[in-house]
Design an enzyme around this catalytic site. Structure first.
Site, PDB file in Angstrom:
ATOM      1  N   ASN A  53       4.474   6.911 -13.327  1.00  0.00           N
ATOM      2  CA  ASN A  53       5.099   8.224 -13.472  1.00  0.00           C
ATOM      3  C   ASN A  53       6.554   7.992 -13.883  1.00  0.00           C
ATOM      4  OD1 ASN A  53       2.783   9.637 -12.616  1.00  0.00           O
ATOM      5  ND2 ASN A  53       3.334   9.334 -10.473  1.00  0.00           N
ATOM      6  N   HIS A  62       7.665   1.531 -10.341  1.00  0.00           N
ATOM      7  CA  HIS A  62       6.467   1.149  -9.578  1.00  0.00           C
ATOM      8  C   HIS A  62       5.231   1.511 -10.376  1.00  0.00           C
ATOM      9  CE1 HIS A  62       7.833   5.142  -8.326  1.00  0.00           C
ATOM     10  NE2 HIS A  62       6.567   5.469  -8.149  1.00  0.00           N
ATOM     11  N   ARG A  79       0.826  -1.208   0.000  1.00  0.00           N
ATOM     12  CA  ARG A  79       0.000   0.000   0.000  1.00  0.00           C
ATOM     13  C   ARG A  79       0.863   1.261   0.000  1.00  0.00           C
ATOM     14  NH1 ARG A  79      -4.963  -1.848   0.124  1.00  0.00           N
ATOM     15  NH2 ARG A  79      -5.317  -3.813   1.240  1.00  0.00           N
TER      16      ARG A  79
HETATM   17  P1  DGP Z   1       5.905   8.413  -7.528  1.00  0.00           P
HETATM   18  O1  DGP Z   1       5.614   9.813  -7.058  1.00  0.00           O
HETATM   19  O2  DGP Z   1       5.157   8.009  -8.793  1.00  0.00           O
HETATM   20  O3  DGP Z   1       7.382   8.148  -7.606  1.00  0.00           O
HETATM   21  O4  DGP Z   1       5.321   7.460  -6.386  1.00  0.00           O
HETATM   22  C1  DGP Z   1       5.993   7.193  -5.205  1.00  0.00           C
HETATM   23  C2  DGP Z   1       4.967   6.822  -4.185  1.00  0.00           C
HETATM   24  O5  DGP Z   1       5.633   6.218  -3.099  1.00  0.00           O
HETATM   25  C3  DGP Z   1       4.181   7.991  -3.619  1.00  0.00           C
HETATM   26  O6  DGP Z   1       2.808   7.879  -3.996  1.00  0.00           O
HETATM   27  C4  DGP Z   1       4.342   7.883  -2.110  1.00  0.00           C
HETATM   28  C5  DGP Z   1       4.924   6.506  -1.918  1.00  0.00           C
HETATM   29  N1  DGP Z   1       5.854   6.373  -0.837  1.00  0.00           N
HETATM   30  C6  DGP Z   1       6.896   7.207  -0.557  1.00  0.00           C
HETATM   31  N2  DGP Z   1       7.582   6.728   0.501  1.00  0.00           N
HETATM   32  C7  DGP Z   1       6.969   5.557   0.862  1.00  0.00           C
HETATM   33  C8  DGP Z   1       7.231   4.589   1.879  1.00  0.00           C
HETATM   34  O7  DGP Z   1       8.170   4.684   2.670  1.00  0.00           O
HETATM   35  N3  DGP Z   1       6.376   3.533   1.941  1.00  0.00           N
HETATM   36  C9  DGP Z   1       5.315   3.389   1.073  1.00  0.00           C
HETATM   37  N4  DGP Z   1       4.533   2.316   1.233  1.00  0.00           N
HETATM   38  N5  DGP Z   1       5.063   4.284   0.108  1.00  0.00           N
HETATM   39  C10 DGP Z   1       5.873   5.344   0.001  1.00  0.00           C
END
Ligand code: DGP
Length: 111
Positions: free
Chosen positions: A84, A97, A28
């Site tokens: 992205n 991702h 998530r």
């Molecule tokens: P993007 O902006 O497309 O690179 O998406 C990165 C996503 O990662 C963003 O929606 C927030 C998420 N994110 C950032 N740090 C963490 C983390 O430590 N754990 C999780 N589960 N998600 C994270």
């Protein structure tokens, strides 16, 4: 390599993991933008979707099939998948991702 998502895949930092396959891990998003907001990542490090598709097309396809399995498991037929690519398009973590978003109306075009 100091990569946040490599560390989640390796279990070095916690992630709310909802699904795993041979080549992918789904967890998530910490900053959920929808009732279901799951990130599907390859276990191996690639910087973005195009690099993954070129380097491991099987894993690239498995991101999509994993996303579909998660959407089905959470009860959604309708969902959005987003890669992205590059900071200018909103990429902040440079480990490929696939965002799975579902559970609310999703307008078009996205912001
Ligand atoms: P993007 O902006 O497309 O690179 O998406 C990165 C996503 O990662 C963003 O929606 C927030 C998420 N994110 C950032 N740090 C963490 C983390 O430590 N754990 C999780 N589960 N998600 C994270």
């Amino acid at each position: 390599m100091d990569c946040l998502f490599c560390k989640i895949v390796a279990g070095e930092i916690p992630g709310d993991i909802v699904h795993t396959t041979e080549r992918t891990v789904a967890f998530r998003d910490l900053v959920a933008q929808a009732p279901t907001h799951v990130l599907i990542v390859p276990r191996d490090h690639y910087a973005n979707a195009a690099e993954l598709a070129a380097g491991d097309p099987v894993a690239s396809a498995e991101l999509v099939t994993t996303a579909a399995a998660v959407a089905t498991a959470e009860g959604y037929d309708d969902y959005r998948l987003v890669f992205n690519t590059g900071a200018g398009a909103g990429q902040s973590v440079f480990h490929t991702h696939l965002h799975l978003l579902a559970g609310r109306p999703l307008s078009w075009p996205p912001g």
